[in-house]
Write an enzyme that holds these catalytic residues in place. Structure first.
Site, short mmCIF file in Angstrom:
data_model
loop_
_atom_site.label_atom_id
_atom_site.label_comp_id
_atom_site.label_asym_id
_atom_site.label_seq_id
_atom_site.Cartn_x
_atom_site.Cartn_y
_atom_site.Cartn_z
N LYS A 236 -57.61 21.88 -13.85
CA LYS A 236 -56.47 21.10 -14.32
C LYS A 236 -55.30 22.03 -14.56
O LYS A 236 -55.46 23.16 -15.03
CB LYS A 236 -56.81 20.36 -15.62
N GLU A 286 -48.49 14.98 -30.87
CA GLU A 286 -49.67 15.84 -30.82
C GLU A 286 -49.64 16.94 -31.87
O GLU A 286 -48.72 17.77 -31.88
CB GLU A 286 -49.80 16.47 -29.42
#
Length: 476
Positions: A236, A286
């Site tokens: 990723k 976040e």
């Protein structure tokens, strides 16, 4: 947002017109002073005031003092802080170890309620000089504000940070600040329209990379993920886009942030102004980490769907997100990496039983929370070093991914997606500086990124970045 906190019942609440006198005199009968009576560490004097929104206070004060200011609010609004002026600063242009920066910050803290606010670049400074946009921020920058308005569940206080030997000269230095604080407190209470930025025409819009280049780099990355390059070791990588708008007048970043806070109150909200006409701000969903004593909290946030126009559509999108193999794999890389880090950093690691969905104004994400007890000898610097960057903003595996991102994206991320927050005596909290932008005079630079994994498509990832940037565009 919880109801506005009230000052403690025993506190004498000072009206704004008396603050200039109180600031200049720092009279012990008015102020509660904490910190060492001598030495190099800083003292902190606090004065209870009528409840005031720190962001509106800062928006007014920053007009008179446009440099060295900050705003921070956690996602529960349990701590909101606005700082004006700089008492002390820890900063640097070259890269530094987290341990060195945290140690220098810690050496300045003289009492429990003092905090230094700031952040770090996403990655190492480039071999060449950083882009001019990011140079005033440095590679890291933390400031102890000279004057700070803090709102907590216990009340609202105006605080001043100073060294013990400064008492004699402080009144003269604070005279202009006192007037600014008094007027700003009055304005913050009486002019709610401050949160409404005036519409300013847009002259141009530019994407870096543009749509054509985005198609190229995503295609190249997908080949690498499929094993076409370097044996397919990469699982990723998060690639970002910078969108720059040119306006016909200055961008009021603090007014935009106030609007963002209203639209998405459960985010971390922050603003850092290193100089006139320059503000890095954002509304991040976040948390990177929170440390309180020996307890460490963090979270995995990755995998995205837009919000639905109706309740039924929103539920369908949520169910689709929870069933998506691609999104679950993307979230899984973040989850795996954080779990690995916590096993090294902590004992007694706990996490959710199942992945949940965190809903924001325009998007919804897969979310997992973690907590643990720091091992003896482990602290904030170790947690920052191990957790940043998570695969939610970097990649997986993490080794070398920051260099690959810098070589691929074509622009300097600067502080975008870096750790931003505060450091205190026995506590610290950092958010990941996403859903963020830089207001630089008549230009607004907005940033958004997406995780690219097997199964991604360039068009879908571009559309997802549009949804993320829409959060800020809606209030411009």
């Amino acid at each position: 947002m919880h109801p506005a906190p009230q000052p403690p019942a025993s506190a004498t609440v000072r009206p704004a017109r008396e603050l200039d006198r109180a600031l200049q005199n720092l009279c012990p009968g008015d102020w509660s002073v904490d910190g060492p009576d001598h030495g190099a560490a800083w003292q902190r004097a606090e004065l209870p005031v009528t409840d005031t929104d720190p962001l509106l206070f800062l928006r007014s004060a920053a007009v008179a003092i446009p440099a060295g200011t900050h705003y921070w609010s956690d996602r529960r609004h349990a701590l909101q802080s606005a700082g004006v002026g700089t008492a002390a600063e820890v900063s640097g242009d070259a890269g530094a170890e987290f341990a060195d920066v945290c140690g220098r910050v810690g050496a300045l803290i003289g009492c429990r309620r003092q905090r230094l606010y700031g952040g770090f670049r996403f990655g190492p400074a480039p071999d060449s000089a950083p882009e001019p946009l990011w140079q005033p921020f440095g590679s890291y920058r933390f400031t102890l504000p000279r004057v700070e308005l803090t709102r907590t569940e216990g009340g609202t206080v105006l605080a001043c940070n100073f060294k013990p030997g400064e008492r004699r000269t402080l009144p003269r230095e604070l005279q202009p600040l006192a007037a600014v604080c008094r007027e700003s407190l009055q304005a913050a209470r009486s002019v709610p329209a401050l949160v409404r930025p005036r519409p300013v025409p847009v002259h141009s819009c530019r994407h870096e990379p543009d749509r054509t280049r985005w198609q190229q780099i995503v295609t190249e990355v997908l080949q690498r993920l499929a094993g076409g390059l370097n044996g397919g070791a990469l699982e990723k990588i998060v690639l970002a886009r910078r969108t720059t708008f040119a306006f016909s007048g200055p961008v009021d970043a603090l007014a935009l942030l106030a609007r963002l806070r209203g639209v998405n109150p459960t985010a971390f909200h922050f603003a850092i102004q290193p100089g006139p006409g320059l503000t890095f701000f954002g509304a991040s969903p976040e948390r990177l980490l929170r440390i309180s004593g020996s307890t460490l909290e963090t979270e995995a946030l990755a995998g995205t769907r837009p919000r639905g126009a109706t309740h039924e559509a929103d539920e369908r999108l949520e169910a689709e997100l929870l069933r998506s193999d691609k999104e679950l794999r993307e979230h899984g890389f973040v989850h795996t990496r954080i779990a690995e880090c916590l096993r090294e950093l902590c004992t007694g690691v706990a996490t959710q039983d199942a992945v949940r969905v965190r809903k924001l104004a325009h998007v919804q994400h897969l979310h997992t929370s973690f907590s643990g007890t720091l091992r003896p000898g482990r602290g904030l610097a170790d947690a920052l070093r191990r957790l940043h960057p998570t695969p939610a903003v970097g990649g997986y595996p993490t080794c070398g991914v920051s260099d690959l991102i810098a070589a691929t994206e074509g622009f300097d991320r600067g502080w975008y997606a870096g750790p931003v927050g505060w450091i205190g005596a026995a506590e610290a909290e950092f958010a990941v500086a996403i859903r963020s932008g830089v207001a630089a005079s008549e230009r607004l630079h907005l940033y958004a990124g997406n995780g690219i994994v097997r199964g991604s498509t360039a068009d879908a990832e571009w559309a997802e970045m549009e949804q993320k940037i829409l959060q800020i565009l809606d209030v411009v």
